[in-house]
Enzyme design. Structure first.
Site, PDB file in Angstrom:
ATOM      1  N   ASN A   7       0.877  -1.173   0.000  1.00  0.00           N
ATOM      2  CA  ASN A   7       0.000   0.000   0.000  1.00  0.00           C
ATOM      3  C   ASN A   7       0.911   1.219   0.000  1.00  0.00           C
ATOM      4  O   ASN A   7       1.471   1.590   1.025  1.00  0.00           O
ATOM      5  CB  ASN A   7      -0.885  -0.038   1.256  1.00  0.00           C
ATOM      6  CG  ASN A   7      -1.842   1.141   1.310  1.00  0.00           C
ATOM      7  OD1 ASN A   7      -1.780   2.037   0.479  1.00  0.00           O
ATOM      8  ND2 ASN A   7      -2.717   1.131   2.296  1.00  0.00           N
ATOM      9  N   ARG A  90      -2.541  -2.151  -3.503  1.00  0.00           N
ATOM     10  CA  ARG A  90      -3.755  -1.381  -3.276  1.00  0.00           C
ATOM     11  C   ARG A  90      -3.699  -0.142  -4.167  1.00  0.00           C
ATOM     12  O   ARG A  90      -2.751   0.645  -4.101  1.00  0.00           O
ATOM     13  CB  ARG A  90      -3.833  -0.947  -1.819  1.00  0.00           C
ATOM     14  CG  ARG A  90      -5.033  -0.087  -1.577  1.00  0.00           C
ATOM     15  CD  ARG A  90      -4.853   0.789  -0.396  1.00  0.00           C
ATOM     16  NE  ARG A  90      -6.048   1.612  -0.237  1.00  0.00           N
ATOM     17  CZ  ARG A  90      -6.075   2.717   0.471  1.00  0.00           C
ATOM     18  NH1 ARG A  90      -4.988   3.130   1.082  1.00  0.00           N
ATOM     19  NH2 ARG A  90      -7.170   3.415   0.573  1.00  0.00           N
ATOM     20  N   HIS A 179     -12.993   2.856  -0.124  1.00  0.00           N
ATOM     21  CA  HIS A 179     -13.043   1.809   0.907  1.00  0.00           C
ATOM     22  C   HIS A 179     -13.738   0.547   0.378  1.00  0.00           C
ATOM     23  O   HIS A 179     -14.263  -0.247   1.163  1.00  0.00           O
ATOM     24  CB  HIS A 179     -13.819   2.276   2.161  1.00  0.00           C
ATOM     25  CG  HIS A 179     -13.154   3.378   2.931  1.00  0.00           C
ATOM     26  ND1 HIS A 179     -13.870   4.426   3.474  1.00  0.00           N
ATOM     27  CD2 HIS A 179     -11.870   3.583   3.264  1.00  0.00           C
ATOM     28  CE1 HIS A 179     -13.039   5.248   4.095  1.00  0.00           C
ATOM     29  NE2 HIS A 179     -11.809   4.753   3.984  1.00  0.00           N
ATOM     30  N   GLY A 209     -13.346   5.266  10.198  1.00  0.00           N
ATOM     31  CA  GLY A 209     -11.953   5.447  10.629  1.00  0.00           C
ATOM     32  C   GLY A 209     -11.676   6.932  10.597  1.00  0.00           C
ATOM     33  O   GLY A 209     -12.587   7.742  10.744  1.00  0.00           O
ATOM     34  N   GLY A 211     -10.677   8.373   7.859  1.00  0.00           N
ATOM     35  CA  GLY A 211     -11.559   8.540   6.703  1.00  0.00           C
ATOM     36  C   GLY A 211     -12.753   7.635   6.962  1.00  0.00           C
ATOM     37  O   GLY A 211     -12.560   6.531   7.460  1.00  0.00           O
ATOM     38  N   ARG A 240     -11.965  15.717   7.611  1.00  0.00           N
ATOM     39  CA  ARG A 240     -12.690  16.091   6.385  1.00  0.00           C
ATOM     40  C   ARG A 240     -14.134  16.472   6.716  1.00  0.00           C
ATOM     41  O   ARG A 240     -14.764  15.835   7.562  1.00  0.00           O
ATOM     42  CB  ARG A 240     -12.703  14.917   5.397  1.00  0.00           C
ATOM     43  CG  ARG A 240     -11.368  14.698   4.734  1.00  0.00           C
ATOM     44  CD  ARG A 240     -11.371  13.462   3.848  1.00  0.00           C
ATOM     45  NE  ARG A 240     -10.296  12.567   4.235  1.00  0.00           N
ATOM     46  CZ  ARG A 240     -10.226  11.293   3.910  1.00  0.00           C
ATOM     47  NH1 ARG A 240     -11.161  10.734   3.167  1.00  0.00           N
ATOM     48  NH2 ARG A 240      -9.214  10.559   4.310  1.00  0.00           N
ATOM     49  N   GLU A 383      -8.241  -5.134   5.162  1.00  0.00           N
ATOM     50  CA  GLU A 383      -8.070  -4.845   3.739  1.00  0.00           C
ATOM     51  C   GLU A 383      -6.883  -5.607   3.147  1.00  0.00           C
ATOM     52  O   GLU A 383      -6.936  -6.053   2.006  1.00  0.00           O
ATOM     53  CB  GLU A 383      -7.894  -3.327   3.536  1.00  0.00           C
ATOM     54  CG  GLU A 383      -9.221  -2.595   3.721  1.00  0.00           C
ATOM     55  CD  GLU A 383      -9.083  -1.099   3.920  1.00  0.00           C
ATOM     56  OE1 GLU A 383      -8.577  -0.699   4.981  1.00  0.00           O
ATOM     57  OE2 GLU A 383      -9.484  -0.340   3.035  1.00  0.00           O
TER      58      GLU A 383
HETATM   59  P1  ADP Z   1      -7.547   5.419   8.887  1.00  0.00           P
HETATM   60  O1  ADP Z   1      -7.147   4.033   8.463  1.00  0.00           O
HETATM   61  O2  ADP Z   1      -8.638   6.022   8.060  1.00  0.00           O
HETATM   62  O3  ADP Z   1      -6.401   6.355   9.106  1.00  0.00           O
HETATM   63  P2  ADP Z   1      -8.381   4.124  11.353  1.00  0.00           P
HETATM   64  O4  ADP Z   1      -9.325   3.098  10.815  1.00  0.00           O
HETATM   65  O5  ADP Z   1      -7.074   3.682  11.870  1.00  0.00           O
HETATM   66  O6  ADP Z   1      -8.208   5.309  10.326  1.00  0.00           O
HETATM   67  O7  ADP Z   1      -9.165   4.906  12.512  1.00  0.00           O
HETATM   68  C1  ADP Z   1      -8.577   5.925  13.259  1.00  0.00           C
HETATM   69  C2  ADP Z   1      -9.548   6.296  14.368  1.00  0.00           C
HETATM   70  O8  ADP Z   1      -9.869   5.099  15.089  1.00  0.00           O
HETATM   71  C3  ADP Z   1      -9.030   7.290  15.387  1.00  0.00           C
HETATM   72  O9  ADP Z   1      -9.979   8.319  15.567  1.00  0.00           O
HETATM   73  C4  ADP Z   1      -8.906   6.501  16.670  1.00  0.00           C
HETATM   74  O10 ADP Z   1      -9.361   7.236  17.750  1.00  0.00           O
HETATM   75  C5  ADP Z   1      -9.783   5.307  16.468  1.00  0.00           C
HETATM   76  N1  ADP Z   1      -9.161   4.135  17.095  1.00  0.00           N
HETATM   77  C6  ADP Z   1      -8.229   3.344  16.534  1.00  0.00           C
HETATM   78  N2  ADP Z   1      -7.844   2.366  17.399  1.00  0.00           N
HETATM   79  C7  ADP Z   1      -8.545   2.567  18.540  1.00  0.00           C
HETATM   80  C8  ADP Z   1      -8.604   1.924  19.795  1.00  0.00           C
HETATM   81  N3  ADP Z   1      -7.868   0.841  20.062  1.00  0.00           N
HETATM   82  N4  ADP Z   1      -9.454   2.427  20.711  1.00  0.00           N
HETATM   83  C9  ADP Z   1     -10.232   3.489  20.429  1.00  0.00           C
HETATM   84  N5  ADP Z   1     -10.211   4.148  19.267  1.00  0.00           N
HETATM   85  C10 ADP Z   1      -9.383   3.702  18.327  1.00  0.00           C
END
Ligand code: ADP
Length: 398
Positions: A7, A90, A179, A209, A211, A240, A383
């Site tokens: 990725n 990806r 996604h 997430g 995103g 965003r 993914e």
């Molecule tokens: P992306 O892949 O889009 O960057 P993620 O799927 O990793 O994002 O999500 C990030 C978000 O998930 C953050 O806001 C974070 O607070 C939350 N998060 C990730 N892991 C945990 C966890 N173990 N406990 C609580 N929140 C989490």
């Protein structure tokens, strides 16, 4: 067969080596600060992480280092590069050209390049990853797995915008959605967990997430999704804005004396829950601030949950009902407050969340009560595994 999943971002490269038979991750890692200086974190399965600083003047140098680590006598997990059966890449945007994953050929590289305009930050980086692997492992088959492909089944009425049709014809301006690999994986796994056939199920997948997007999956295919031409549309995200009145853009530009690209930057990087709360884009920080009585953090969380619930309502209408709702990605898998905040709006669907079950983090679980009319689940996305499966299937000609 061992599949290397890549990725590639503009200055980073994430990788996993996955055994496609056992589906175990043999090693994973991350190269950062490519073209700046270079940092690598490599985690061989069952052993501690290895972190090192190493010059990465370009992506090829990063891939080279990854391959060295994978075959390293001390930190490696394979004896030689011959043990890599295929590489799965990806790719963010496949435009209308790709409705499924595909073996990478020169024609495919050309077609991905033609989608660069649609994802100027992502696709060129993805292509560099492909070029680097091709250079270092010319004999190894490669597969492209697109974030947009799963959504190519959306009907015209879902993907067309209400703007002059010639812009669709000339520039392919339409909703694409992102996604897709995650929405596909989670919708299938939700059906498995419920002991149902995905082809008979109407599922709403909430990928929440940093995103975030939401997808209506009917009979196994995407019929609508919240992200659009770009990943800026739809839900309120970490930074965003999601959907806003487009007139806001000109309004901000005029009032703040900013250029169009400045305003787009604000909407992409300074908005969402970070912009509203003034605290953070991270939901963990947001929760802490809410616990401390921070009113704006609470507003941001409320806005986030409300928008997700709106989309769930909208996609229930689109599918004339819903059979399951699944939460996934960082927030969806881990944040009980957000899940409860969203489900509080779903009483009209007969959804009943079980507060005890809702405490789950990061594992498959039904979080609704036994008498909830619609099951609500937490289904961790994967993914990389989905990319490895697609890659193995295409290379083995299945
Ligand atoms: P992306 O892949 O889009 O960057 P993620 O799927 O990793 O994002 O999500 C990030 C978000 O998930 C953050 O806001 C974070 O607070 C939350 N998060 C990730 N892991 C945990 C966890 N173990 N406990 C609580 N929140 C989490």
């Amino acid at each position: 067969m061992n599949i290397l999943v890549i990725n590639c971002g503009s200055s980073s490269l994430k990788y996993q080596l996955i055994d496609s038979v056992t589906e175990q991750v043999m090693a994973k890692g991350l190269c950062e600060r490519i073209r700046i200086d270079g940092r690598l974190k490599h985690v061989p399965s069952g052993r501690g992480p290895v972190e090192l600083e190493a010059p990465m003047p370009d992506h090829t140098a990063a891939v080279e280092l990854v391959l060295q680590m994978l075959t390293d006598p001390q930190y490696g997990v394979i004896g030689s590069l011959d043990e890599i059966g295929a590489v799965g890449h990806r790719i963010v945007h496949g435009g209308e050209k790709f409705a499924s994953s595909t073996r990478i050929t020169d024609e495919v590289i050309q077609a991905i390049t033609e989608c660069n305009d649609l994802a100027p930050l992502h696709n060129p980086a993805n292509l560099i990853g492909i070029a680097s692997c091709k250079k270092l492992m010319p004999q190894v088959p490669m597969v492209a797995v697109f974030d947009t492909a799963f959504h190519q089944t959306m009907p015209e009425r879902a993907y067309l915008y209400g703007i002059p049709y010639e812009y669709y014809e000339k520039y392919k301006i339409r909703k694409y959605g992102f996604h897709g690999t995650s929405h596909s994986f989670v919708s299938k796994h939700t059906a498995e967990l419920l002991g149902r056939d995905v082809k008979e199920l109407r599922t709403i997948v909430c990928h929440l997430g940093n995103g975030a997007s939401i997808c209506a999956v009917q009979n196994g295919v995407s019929v609508d999704t919240s992200m659009g031409l770009t990943p800026l549309d739809g839900l309120v995200m970490g930074t965003r804005s999601g959907t806003i009145d487009p007139a806001v853009i000109e309004f901000i530009a005029q009032k703040e004396q900013r250029s169009l690209s400045d305003v787009m930057n604000i909407l992409n990087k300074e908005s969402g829950v970070a912009g509203v709360s003034g605290v953070s884009s991270d939901f963990r920080d947001l929760e802490t601030a809410i616990d401390q009585g921070n009113a704006r953090a609470k507003k941001a969380m409320d806005l986030f949950c409300y928008r997700v619930a709106q989309y769930i309502g909208s996609y229930t209408a689109v599918m004339n009902g819903v059979d399951a709702i699944a939460f996934t990605a960082g927030v969806g898998e881990n944040n009980a407050t957000a899940r409860a905040g969203i489900c509080q709006y779903l009483g009209y669907l007969g959804v009943k969340l079980d507060p005890e079950r809702n405490r789950v983090r990061g594992e498959d679980a039904v979080i609704s009560t036994d008498d909830s009319r619609i099951p609500v689940l937490v289904v961790p996305t994967n993914e990389e595994l989905a990319i490895a499966r697609e890659t193995a299937a295409l290379v083995q000609g299945q």
